[in-house]
Design a protein around this motif. Structure first.
Motif, mmCIF file in Angstrom:
data_model
loop_
_atom_site.group_PDB
_atom_site.id
_atom_site.type_symbol
_atom_site.label_atom_id
_atom_site.label_comp_id
_atom_site.label_asym_id
_atom_site.label_seq_id
_atom_site.Cartn_x
_atom_site.Cartn_y
_atom_site.Cartn_z
ATOM 1 N N ARG A 135 -21.401 -55.180 38.139
ATOM 2 C CA ARG A 135 -20.536 -55.361 36.959
ATOM 3 C C ARG A 135 -19.081 -55.357 37.379
ATOM 4 O O ARG A 135 -18.756 -55.133 38.529
ATOM 5 C CB ARG A 135 -20.806 -54.296 35.903
ATOM 6 N N LYS A 136 -18.201 -55.585 36.409
ATOM 7 C CA LYS A 136 -16.768 -55.635 36.690
ATOM 8 C C LYS A 136 -16.233 -54.256 37.074
ATOM 9 O O LYS A 136 -16.779 -53.226 36.655
ATOM 10 C CB LYS A 136 -16.014 -56.140 35.459
ATOM 11 N N ASN A 137 -15.145 -54.250 37.816
ATOM 12 C CA ASN A 137 -14.475 -53.006 38.199
ATOM 13 C C ASN A 137 -13.912 -52.311 36.965
ATOM 14 O O ASN A 137 -13.558 -52.967 35.983
ATOM 15 C CB ASN A 137 -13.322 -53.284 39.154
ATOM 16 N N VAL A 138 -13.819 -50.982 37.043
ATOM 17 C CA VAL A 138 -13.187 -50.208 35.979
ATOM 18 C C VAL A 138 -12.204 -49.232 36.605
ATOM 19 O O VAL A 138 -12.313 -48.880 37.779
ATOM 20 C CB VAL A 138 -14.215 -49.433 35.111
ATOM 21 N N GLN A 139 -11.223 -48.816 35.812
ATOM 22 C CA GLN A 139 -10.295 -47.773 36.232
ATOM 23 C C GLN A 139 -10.529 -46.572 35.345
ATOM 24 O O GLN A 139 -10.664 -46.712 34.122
ATOM 25 C CB GLN A 139 -8.853 -48.239 36.119
ATOM 26 N N GLY A 140 -10.578 -45.409 35.974
ATOM 27 C CA GLY A 140 -10.807 -44.204 35.204
ATOM 28 C C GLY A 140 -10.556 -42.962 36.025
ATOM 29 O O GLY A 140 -10.110 -43.027 37.166
ATOM 30 N N VAL A 141 -10.857 -41.833 35.413
ATOM 31 C CA VAL A 141 -10.640 -40.530 36.031
ATOM 32 C C VAL A 141 -11.957 -39.758 36.004
ATOM 33 O O VAL A 141 -12.613 -39.690 34.967
ATOM 34 C CB VAL A 141 -9.553 -39.737 35.264
ATOM 35 N N PHE A 142 -12.332 -39.200 37.154
ATOM 36 C CA PHE A 142 -13.494 -38.318 37.216
ATOM 37 C C PHE A 142 -13.111 -37.005 36.538
ATOM 38 O O PHE A 142 -12.051 -36.451 36.823
ATOM 39 C CB PHE A 142 -13.879 -38.016 38.668
ATOM 40 N N ILE A 143 -13.945 -36.517 35.635
ATOM 41 C CA ILE A 143 -13.640 -35.246 34.975
ATOM 42 C C ILE A 143 -14.730 -34.227 35.285
ATOM 43 O O ILE A 143 -15.885 -34.589 35.524
ATOM 44 C CB ILE A 143 -13.459 -35.404 33.448
ATOM 45 N N GLN A 144 -14.324 -32.970 35.322
ATOM 46 C CA GLN A 144 -15.260 -31.886 35.571
ATOM 47 C C GLN A 144 -15.508 -31.143 34.270
ATOM 48 O O GLN A 144 -14.597 -30.582 33.685
ATOM 49 C CB GLN A 144 -14.714 -30.938 36.637
ATOM 50 N N THR A 145 -16.753 -31.175 33.841
ATOM 51 C CA THR A 145 -17.191 -30.520 32.617
ATOM 52 C C THR A 145 -18.189 -29.424 33.001
ATOM 53 O O THR A 145 -18.559 -29.316 34.174
ATOM 54 C CB THR A 145 -17.845 -31.554 31.687
ATOM 55 N N PRO A 146 -18.621 -28.618 32.053
ATOM 56 C CA PRO A 146 -19.563 -27.547 32.400
ATOM 57 C C PRO A 146 -20.847 -28.035 33.097
ATOM 58 O O PRO A 146 -21.440 -27.299 33.888
ATOM 59 C CB PRO A 146 -19.891 -26.910 31.042
ATOM 60 N N ASP A 147 -21.245 -29.285 32.849
ATOM 61 C CA ASP A 147 -22.455 -29.810 33.486
ATOM 62 C C ASP A 147 -22.163 -30.610 34.754
ATOM 63 O O ASP A 147 -23.034 -31.309 35.276
ATOM 64 C CB ASP A 147 -23.238 -30.663 32.493
ATOM 65 N N TYR A 148 -20.954 -30.488 35.292
ATOM 66 C CA TYR A 148 -20.528 -31.269 36.460
ATOM 67 C C TYR A 148 -21.479 -31.097 37.642
ATOM 68 O O TYR A 148 -21.921 -32.078 38.238
ATOM 69 C CB TYR A 148 -19.103 -30.867 36.858
ATOM 70 N N GLU A 149 -21.808 -29.867 37.990
ATOM 71 C CA GLU A 149 -22.665 -29.608 39.160
ATOM 72 C C GLU A 149 -24.064 -30.174 38.949
ATOM 73 O O GLU A 149 -24.652 -30.734 39.873
ATOM 74 C CB GLU A 149 -22.720 -28.112 39.471
ATOM 75 N N GLU A 150 -24.592 -30.021 37.747
ATOM 76 C CA GLU A 150 -25.927 -30.547 37.452
ATOM 77 C C GLU A 150 -25.947 -32.078 37.549
ATOM 78 O O GLU A 150 -26.869 -32.662 38.126
ATOM 79 C CB GLU A 150 -26.354 -30.104 36.062
ATOM 80 N N LEU A 151 -24.935 -32.722 36.970
ATOM 81 C CA LEU A 151 -24.850 -34.178 37.049
ATOM 82 C C LEU A 151 -24.661 -34.638 38.491
ATOM 83 O O LEU A 151 -25.279 -35.622 38.921
ATOM 84 C CB LEU A 151 -23.698 -34.696 36.188
ATOM 85 N N LYS A 152 -23.818 -33.935 39.237
ATOM 86 C CA LYS A 152 -23.524 -34.305 40.619
ATOM 87 C C LYS A 152 -24.791 -34.285 41.478
ATOM 88 O O LYS A 152 -24.989 -35.162 42.319
ATOM 89 C CB LYS A 152 -22.469 -33.364 41.196
ATOM 90 N N LYS A 153 -25.664 -33.313 41.261
ATOM 91 C CA LYS A 153 -26.916 -33.231 42.025
ATOM 92 C C LYS A 153 -27.761 -34.490 41.852
ATOM 93 O O LYS A 153 -28.507 -34.859 42.743
ATOM 94 C CB LYS A 153 -27.727 -32.016 41.583
ATOM 95 N N LYS A 154 -27.627 -35.131 40.694
ATOM 96 C CA LYS A 154 -28.398 -36.336 40.390
ATOM 97 C C LYS A 154 -27.598 -37.615 40.655
ATOM 98 O O LYS A 154 -28.046 -38.710 40.326
ATOM 99 C CB LYS A 154 -28.848 -36.300 38.931
ATOM 100 N N ASN A 155 -26.403 -37.466 41.213
ATOM 101 C CA ASN A 155 -25.484 -38.567 41.507
ATOM 102 C C ASN A 155 -25.030 -39.278 40.233
ATOM 103 O O ASN A 155 -24.916 -40.500 40.183
ATOM 104 C CB ASN A 155 -26.086 -39.555 42.507
#
Length: 84
Positions: free
Chosen positions: A28-48
């Motif tokens: 898909r097309k490129n996007v610009q954005g910011v990675f944010i850390q929320t309370p579920d950050y570690e859980e989401l990160k484990k699943k990429n």
């Protein structure tokens, strides 16, 4: 991209030059954005999975901190991360 590749980029460029990152995708097309850390950050990160606020929604997110301004992306779809 792997979790390790994305983590390394975030560690080296925690806020980016302008606070945002250009994310290139394989299908898909490129996007610009910011990675944010929320309370579920570690859980989401484990699943990429990564919660990203797109640049047009960034001001609203900063003002409200509402997660409705963010989207979750699968890191396997990323082909490249760069500073705009």
């Amino acid at each position: 991209m792997t979790v390790q590749q994305i983590e390394k980029f975030i560690a080296l460029h925690p806020k980016g030059a302008s606070g945002s990152v250009t994310i290139s995708f394989k299908t898909r097309k490129n996007v610009q954005g910011v990675f944010i850390q929320t309370p579920d950050y570690e859980e989401l990160k484990k699943k990429n999975f990564w919660r990203i606020v797109m640049s047009p929604n960034l001001d609203d997110y900063i003002r409200t901190k509402s997660l409705s301004h963010a989207r979750i992306f699968n890191g396997l779809e990323f082909s490249k991360l760069s500073i705009p």
